[in-house]
Motif scaffolding. Structure first.
Motif, PDB file in Angstrom:
ATOM      1  N   ASN A  57      36.727 -23.202 -57.291  1.00  0.00           N
ATOM      2  CA  ASN A  57      35.666 -23.593 -58.226  1.00  0.00           C
ATOM      3  C   ASN A  57      36.275 -24.446 -59.331  1.00  0.00           C
ATOM      4  O   ASN A  57      37.364 -24.139 -59.832  1.00  0.00           O
ATOM      5  CB  ASN A  57      35.011 -22.367 -58.839  1.00  0.00           C
ATOM      6  CG  ASN A  57      34.241 -21.541 -57.832  1.00  0.00           C
ATOM      7  OD1 ASN A  57      34.510 -21.580 -56.634  1.00  0.00           O
ATOM      8  ND2 ASN A  57      33.282 -20.786 -58.311  1.00  0.00           N
ATOM      9  N   ARG A  58      35.534 -25.496 -59.749  1.00  0.00           N
ATOM     10  CA  ARG A  58      36.126 -26.430 -60.710  1.00  0.00           C
ATOM     11  C   ARG A  58      35.067 -27.312 -61.349  1.00  0.00           C
ATOM     12  O   ARG A  58      33.908 -27.352 -60.910  1.00  0.00           O
ATOM     13  CB  ARG A  58      37.151 -27.319 -60.010  1.00  0.00           C
ATOM     14  CG  ARG A  58      36.525 -28.249 -58.965  1.00  0.00           C
ATOM     15  CD  ARG A  58      37.567 -28.934 -58.104  1.00  0.00           C
ATOM     16  NE  ARG A  58      38.268 -27.979 -57.252  1.00  0.00           N
ATOM     17  CZ  ARG A  58      39.358 -28.280 -56.542  1.00  0.00           C
ATOM     18  NH1 ARG A  58      39.872 -29.490 -56.602  1.00  0.00           N
ATOM     19  NH2 ARG A  58      39.937 -27.381 -55.785  1.00  0.00           N
TER      20      ARG A  58
ATOM     21  N   VAL B  78      24.996 -33.700 -55.633  1.00  0.00           N
ATOM     22  CA  VAL B  78      25.563 -33.301 -56.920  1.00  0.00           C
ATOM     23  C   VAL B  78      26.250 -31.958 -56.722  1.00  0.00           C
ATOM     24  O   VAL B  78      25.659 -31.037 -56.144  1.00  0.00           O
ATOM     25  CB  VAL B  78      24.463 -33.194 -57.996  1.00  0.00           C
ATOM     26  CG1 VAL B  78      25.044 -32.676 -59.312  1.00  0.00           C
ATOM     27  CG2 VAL B  78      23.798 -34.552 -58.202  1.00  0.00           C
ATOM     28  N   LEU B  79      27.489 -31.836 -57.195  1.00  0.00           N
ATOM     29  CA  LEU B  79      28.266 -30.644 -56.867  1.00  0.00           C
ATOM     30  C   LEU B  79      29.200 -30.242 -57.997  1.00  0.00           C
ATOM     31  O   LEU B  79      29.525 -31.037 -58.876  1.00  0.00           O
ATOM     32  CB  LEU B  79      29.082 -30.857 -55.595  1.00  0.00           C
ATOM     33  CG  LEU B  79      30.139 -31.970 -55.595  1.00  0.00           C
ATOM     34  CD1 LEU B  79      31.219 -31.654 -54.549  1.00  0.00           C
ATOM     35  CD2 LEU B  79      29.505 -33.326 -55.263  1.00  0.00           C
ATOM     36  N   LEU B  80      29.606 -28.978 -57.950  1.00  0.00           N
ATOM     37  CA  LEU B  80      30.580 -28.402 -58.868  1.00  0.00           C
ATOM     38  C   LEU B  80      30.085 -28.496 -60.318  1.00  0.00           C
ATOM     39  O   LEU B  80      28.885 -28.576 -60.567  1.00  0.00           O
ATOM     40  CB  LEU B  80      31.948 -29.069 -58.688  1.00  0.00           C
ATOM     41  CG  LEU B  80      32.451 -29.172 -57.240  1.00  0.00           C
ATOM     42  CD1 LEU B  80      33.824 -29.811 -57.209  1.00  0.00           C
ATOM     43  CD2 LEU B  80      32.442 -27.839 -56.547  1.00  0.00           C
ATOM     44  N   GLY B  81      30.998 -28.398 -61.299  1.00  0.00           N
ATOM     45  CA  GLY B  81      30.629 -28.428 -62.704  1.00  0.00           C
ATOM     46  C   GLY B  81      30.893 -27.100 -63.391  1.00  0.00           C
ATOM     47  O   GLY B  81      31.462 -26.175 -62.807  1.00  0.00           O
ATOM     48  N   ARG B  82      30.445 -27.007 -64.640  1.00  0.00           N
ATOM     49  CA  ARG B  82      30.749 -25.827 -65.440  1.00  0.00           C
ATOM     50  C   ARG B  82      29.632 -25.564 -66.448  1.00  0.00           C
ATOM     51  O   ARG B  82      28.895 -26.478 -66.840  1.00  0.00           O
ATOM     52  CB  ARG B  82      32.056 -26.009 -66.203  1.00  0.00           C
ATOM     53  CG  ARG B  82      31.954 -26.986 -67.352  1.00  0.00           C
ATOM     54  CD  ARG B  82      33.262 -27.201 -68.082  1.00  0.00           C
ATOM     55  NE  ARG B  82      33.077 -27.923 -69.335  1.00  0.00           N
ATOM     56  CZ  ARG B  82      32.876 -29.229 -69.441  1.00  0.00           C
ATOM     57  NH1 ARG B  82      32.851 -29.985 -68.359  1.00  0.00           N
ATOM     58  NH2 ARG B  82      32.703 -29.791 -70.625  1.00  0.00           N
TER      59      ARG B  82
ATOM     60  N   PHE C 288      31.728 -23.929 -60.915  1.00  0.00           N
ATOM     61  CA  PHE C 288      30.868 -23.765 -59.750  1.00  0.00           C
ATOM     62  C   PHE C 288      31.481 -24.359 -58.487  1.00  0.00           C
ATOM     63  O   PHE C 288      32.379 -25.204 -58.553  1.00  0.00           O
ATOM     64  CB  PHE C 288      29.511 -24.415 -60.020  1.00  0.00           C
ATOM     65  CG  PHE C 288      28.792 -23.795 -61.186  1.00  0.00           C
ATOM     66  CD1 PHE C 288      28.130 -22.592 -61.053  1.00  0.00           C
ATOM     67  CD2 PHE C 288      28.803 -24.406 -62.428  1.00  0.00           C
ATOM     68  CE1 PHE C 288      27.467 -22.011 -62.125  1.00  0.00           C
ATOM     69  CE2 PHE C 288      28.150 -23.839 -63.514  1.00  0.00           C
ATOM     70  CZ  PHE C 288      27.481 -22.630 -63.359  1.00  0.00           C
ATOM     71  N   ASP C 289      30.952 -23.909 -57.318  1.00  0.00           N
ATOM     72  CA  ASP C 289      31.407 -24.427 -56.035  1.00  0.00           C
ATOM     73  C   ASP C 289      30.244 -24.851 -55.143  1.00  0.00           C
ATOM     74  O   ASP C 289      30.429 -25.103 -53.953  1.00  0.00           O
ATOM     75  CB  ASP C 289      32.264 -23.387 -55.299  1.00  0.00           C
ATOM     76  CG  ASP C 289      31.486 -22.128 -54.923  1.00  0.00           C
ATOM     77  OD1 ASP C 289      30.302 -21.991 -55.319  1.00  0.00           O
ATOM     78  OD2 ASP C 289      32.065 -21.265 -54.219  1.00  0.00           O
ATOM     79  N   ASP C 290      29.023 -24.943 -55.693  1.00  0.00           N
ATOM     80  CA  ASP C 290      27.855 -25.260 -54.880  1.00  0.00           C
ATOM     81  C   ASP C 290      27.612 -26.765 -54.836  1.00  0.00           C
ATOM     82  O   ASP C 290      28.130 -27.538 -55.655  1.00  0.00           O
ATOM     83  CB  ASP C 290      26.617 -24.515 -55.365  1.00  0.00           C
ATOM     84  CG  ASP C 290      26.401 -24.601 -56.873  1.00  0.00           C
ATOM     85  OD1 ASP C 290      27.262 -25.193 -57.573  1.00  0.00           O
ATOM     86  OD2 ASP C 290      25.384 -24.085 -57.353  1.00  0.00           O
TER      87      ASP C 290
END
Length: 329
Positions: free
Chosen positions: A45-46, A303-307, A313-315
């Motif tokens: 996750n990142r 659109v993917l990952l984030g915080r 997140f890993d979705d």
């Protein structure tokens, strides 16, 4: 003959009908667009990773887990909704870097490694799955800049080097050299968004001196001139000004979603270049976040990952802009 009061009543009723019709039409646009959750990313996750696309192949590199800066490279196949690990980036692990691609080669550089702002730059060849170091970015070492490929050249600008910046540099892969360009006309900023439409790069958002920027600009890829467009806060209901948003292009339109303006945002906006105007679409359907990454090609966008304040997140979500809203994945 109708009385004056009857005519006034009819006119008022007609005006109210027209107004109600317009309001209904605007509301309907917010129910257009559908977010579909796809696979989960197979790495850690990142957030604040860099993404690039080469010939329809999507790649993600680097980022920050909240504990560690990363240098791994992954490829996403949208047809099988699966991930494959590729050759690790050999430079310093980092986040908040930039990436762009030109003629089958990707370029990656700048960023932050937890202690230092960076200016080194690298190329990646997917045909050999190999990295090579190239001439460093000639501007100040920085992170939270933006980059894009346009008409066979690469562009890197804005960002944070201790203060926000607005300079731009062009990279020519034929001569393997950088050239300084005139700064664009807007304010300095970091965390801006950008998308490409019809040979132009559109830039907006970001933050400067703690203020969320609402000006919006287009760079012509041939003349290299900047033109100011309608400001993002031109109308009261625009919630466009934001930092670390996700932006992409689909079907001749630009899209911006997620990010923050002091609070996390999920609203999604569609830019119509022929009208220089925006429509609101269905809001992002996952957990709100900043620092996401984006893939888009062949009229598909992800659109993917984030915080957010506590999670990485890993979705991954795919956006269908012309489908009706569906609250199921």
């Amino acid at each position: 003959m109708k009385s004056t009061n009857q005519l006034l009543g009819f006119t008022l009723a007609l005006a109210l009908m027209i107004f109600a019709s317009c309001v209904s039409s605007d509301d309907d646009t917010e129910d257009t667009g559908n977010w579909i959750r796809r696979s989960y990313f197979e790495g850690s996750n990142r957030a604040n990773s860099s993404a690039f696309t080469i010939d329809g192949r999507h790649f993600l590199v680097g980022g920050y887990t909240g504990d560690a800066y990363l240098n791994d490279l992954w490829e996403y196949d949208p047809n099988t909704d699966s991930w494959t690990k590729r050759a690790d980036f050999p430079g310093t692990a980092r986040a908040n870097a930039v990436a762009f691609s030109i003629d089958g080669i990707a370029y990656y550089g700048t960023g932050y490694d937890g202690r230092n702002r960076l200016s080194d730059f690298w190329s990646y060849d997917p045909s050999t799955n190999s990295w090579s170091q190239i001439e460093s970015f000639p501007g100040t070492a920085r992170y939270n800049a933006l980059a894009f490929g346009l008409n066979g050249r690469g562009y890197v600008g804005t960002g944070f080097d201790g203060s926000e910046q607005k300079d731009f540099f062009q990279y020519d892969p034929a001569t393997k050299s950088w050239t300084a360009l005139s700064s664009f006309g807007g304010a300095k900023r970091q965390g801006a968004f950008c998308f490409i439409l019809d040979g132009k790069a559109y830039l907006g958002g970001g933050i400067n001196n703690g203020l969320y920027q609402s000006d919006f600009w287009a760079l012509d890829g041939t003349s290299l001139t900047w033109t100011e467009k309608t400001a993002l806060d031109e109308e009261d209901d625009y919630t466009m000004a934001r930092n670390e948003a996700a932006a992409f292009t689909l079907g001749g339109y630009g899209y911006v979603t997620l990010g923050s303006n002091g609070q996390l945002l999920g609203s999604t906006w569609e830019y119509i270049p022929s009208l220089d105007s925006w429509n609101e679409k269905t809001a992002f359907e996952g957990t709100l976040r900043t620092g996401s990454s984006v893939f888009y090609a062949n009229d598909r966008a992800f659109v993917l990952l984030g915080r957010n304040s506590s999670l990485r997140f890993d979705d991954i979500y795919e956006f269908h802009p012309f489908e009706d809203y569906d609250d199921e994945d």
